[in-house]
Every structure is written in C-alpha cells, then in structure tokens.
Scaffold this active site. Sequence first.
Site, PDB file in Angstrom:
ATOM      1  N   PRO A  13       0.855  -1.387  -0.012  1.00  0.00           N
ATOM      2  CG  PRO A  13      -0.982  -1.499   1.685  1.00  0.00           C
ATOM      3  CD  PRO A  13       0.403  -2.009   1.103  1.00  0.00           C
ATOM      4  CG  ASN A  14      -0.175   4.439   1.248  1.00  0.00           C
ATOM      5  OD1 ASN A  14      -1.202   4.822   0.527  1.00  0.00           O
ATOM      6  ND2 ASN A  14      -0.490   3.894   2.367  1.00  0.00           N
ATOM      7  NE  ARG A  21       3.677   6.889   1.884  1.00  0.00           N
ATOM      8  CZ  ARG A  21       3.968   5.606   2.236  1.00  0.00           C
ATOM      9  NH1 ARG A  21       4.826   4.857   1.321  1.00  0.00           N
ATOM     10  NH2 ARG A  21       3.703   5.046   3.423  1.00  0.00           N
ATOM     11  CE1 TYR A  26       8.318   5.639   3.186  1.00  0.00           C
ATOM     12  CE2 TYR A  26       6.822   7.277   3.440  1.00  0.00           C
ATOM     13  CZ  TYR A  26       7.073   6.124   3.783  1.00  0.00           C
ATOM     14  OH  TYR A  26       6.435   5.596   5.023  1.00  0.00           O
ATOM     15  CG  ASN A  77       8.518  -1.516   0.804  1.00  0.00           C
ATOM     16  OD1 ASN A  77       7.896  -1.587   1.904  1.00  0.00           O
ATOM     17  ND2 ASN A  77       9.065  -0.338   0.494  1.00  0.00           N
ATOM     18  CB  ALA A  80       1.013   0.387   6.381  1.00  0.00           C
ATOM     19  CD  GLU A 101      10.783  -6.693   6.990  1.00  0.00           C
ATOM     20  OE1 GLU A 101      10.944  -7.573   7.887  1.00  0.00           O
ATOM     21  OE2 GLU A 101      10.482  -5.547   7.540  1.00  0.00           O
ATOM     22  CG  HIS A 103      11.041  -1.344   5.449  1.00  0.00           C
ATOM     23  ND1 HIS A 103       9.678  -1.366   4.993  1.00  0.00           N
ATOM     24  CD2 HIS A 103      11.138  -2.246   6.216  1.00  0.00           C
ATOM     25  CE1 HIS A 103       9.118  -2.553   5.746  1.00  0.00           C
ATOM     26  NE2 HIS A 103      10.156  -3.258   6.333  1.00  0.00           N
ATOM     27  NE  ARG A 110       9.030   6.594   9.090  1.00  0.00           N
ATOM     28  CZ  ARG A 110       7.992   6.561   8.037  1.00  0.00           C
ATOM     29  NH1 ARG A 110       8.522   5.535   7.090  1.00  0.00           N
ATOM     30  NH2 ARG A 110       6.942   7.108   7.998  1.00  0.00           N
TER      31      ARG A 110
END
Length: 157
Positions: A13-14, A21, A26, A77, A80, A101, A103, A110
């Site tokens: 998502p996103n 964004r 990012y 990735n 969320a 994984e 990111h 964060r």
Amino acid sequence: MTTARPVYVLNGPNLNMLGLREPEIYGRDTLGDVEAQVRAKAGILGLTVEFRQSNHEGDLVTWIQEARTKACGILLNAGALTHTSVAILDALNAAELPAIEVHLSNVFRRESFRHHSYVSLGSVGVVCGFGVDSYLLALDGLARIVARQSAAHKATA
Ligand code: DHK
C-alpha cells in the site's frame, strides 16, 4: 548467474505514491524509477524480475502464493502491512522461498509501531534506510542466496 525463474519484487500500500508521498522520508523517485533501477541491477546480476504493486493485502497474499512455483525468490516492501499482516507472514512461510524484507526508510528511526514486523519473521534478512538502494542491496543479497542454492542443487544432482 542465470536462473529461469524471476525474482518477484512486490510492493504494498501507498508505494504507488512514491515521488509525491512525504519525499523527505521516501525520496523523490517514483515507483517507476525504482522498477527501472531494479531491472537494470537484475540484468547485471543475470536475474529477471516480476515487479508489482497493490494497495490490497489479498493481492500480495495471492502473488506470494503464485511465487511459490514461479519465482526464485521474493523482495517484499509490504508498506504498512509489514507491521500488521499475519496473512502475509503465513503466505511467506508457505512459499518456501528466500524472501528479503525491504524498506526505503529506516523504520527503526521512526514511530515505535514501525519497529515490529511480521514480514521479518518470514524473511531471510531485512534491508532498510537506504532509499531506492535498499531494493538494489536486497537484490544483491538475494542473488547470492539463489546462486548458492543452485550450486548446491547442481552438486547433489
Ligand atoms: C513504507 C511504508 O509505506 C511504511 O508503511 C513502512 C516503508 C515503511 C518504507 O520505508 O519503504 O512503515
């Protein structure tokens, strides 16, 4: 190295909003830019890539299930969903493939809710905090795993 099966590079998502964004977190590259860099790096490593994005958890689960018989490994990735999805973890464990994984941001710098990852429990390793380079470093790591697996397979064949 050559393998007939592609690496599935899956984005949650996103991530279709990359470039627009929160660029301070990012970066300014779009998902298309990420895909182009991943494809270029894969070419150097002798790998092919199936690159996808969805905002829907079920799509990611279905694609991980598909990867089980079609891919040599997974770069994920999950956005969320990384921090919430037991369904994605179950799919990764069922896939019996090396998964990494990824990111863009350093999730450990964060909010604390980003410090827990279900995806990690189903992954060989994690690369985070290097922006688009996280994908390229993860691809390097996955290429090494796949090369070792195919050498071991040849030795026992
Ligand atoms: C992307 C997201 O969309 C967030 O929800 C994750 C990840 C971090 C990234 O840094 O690529 O927490």
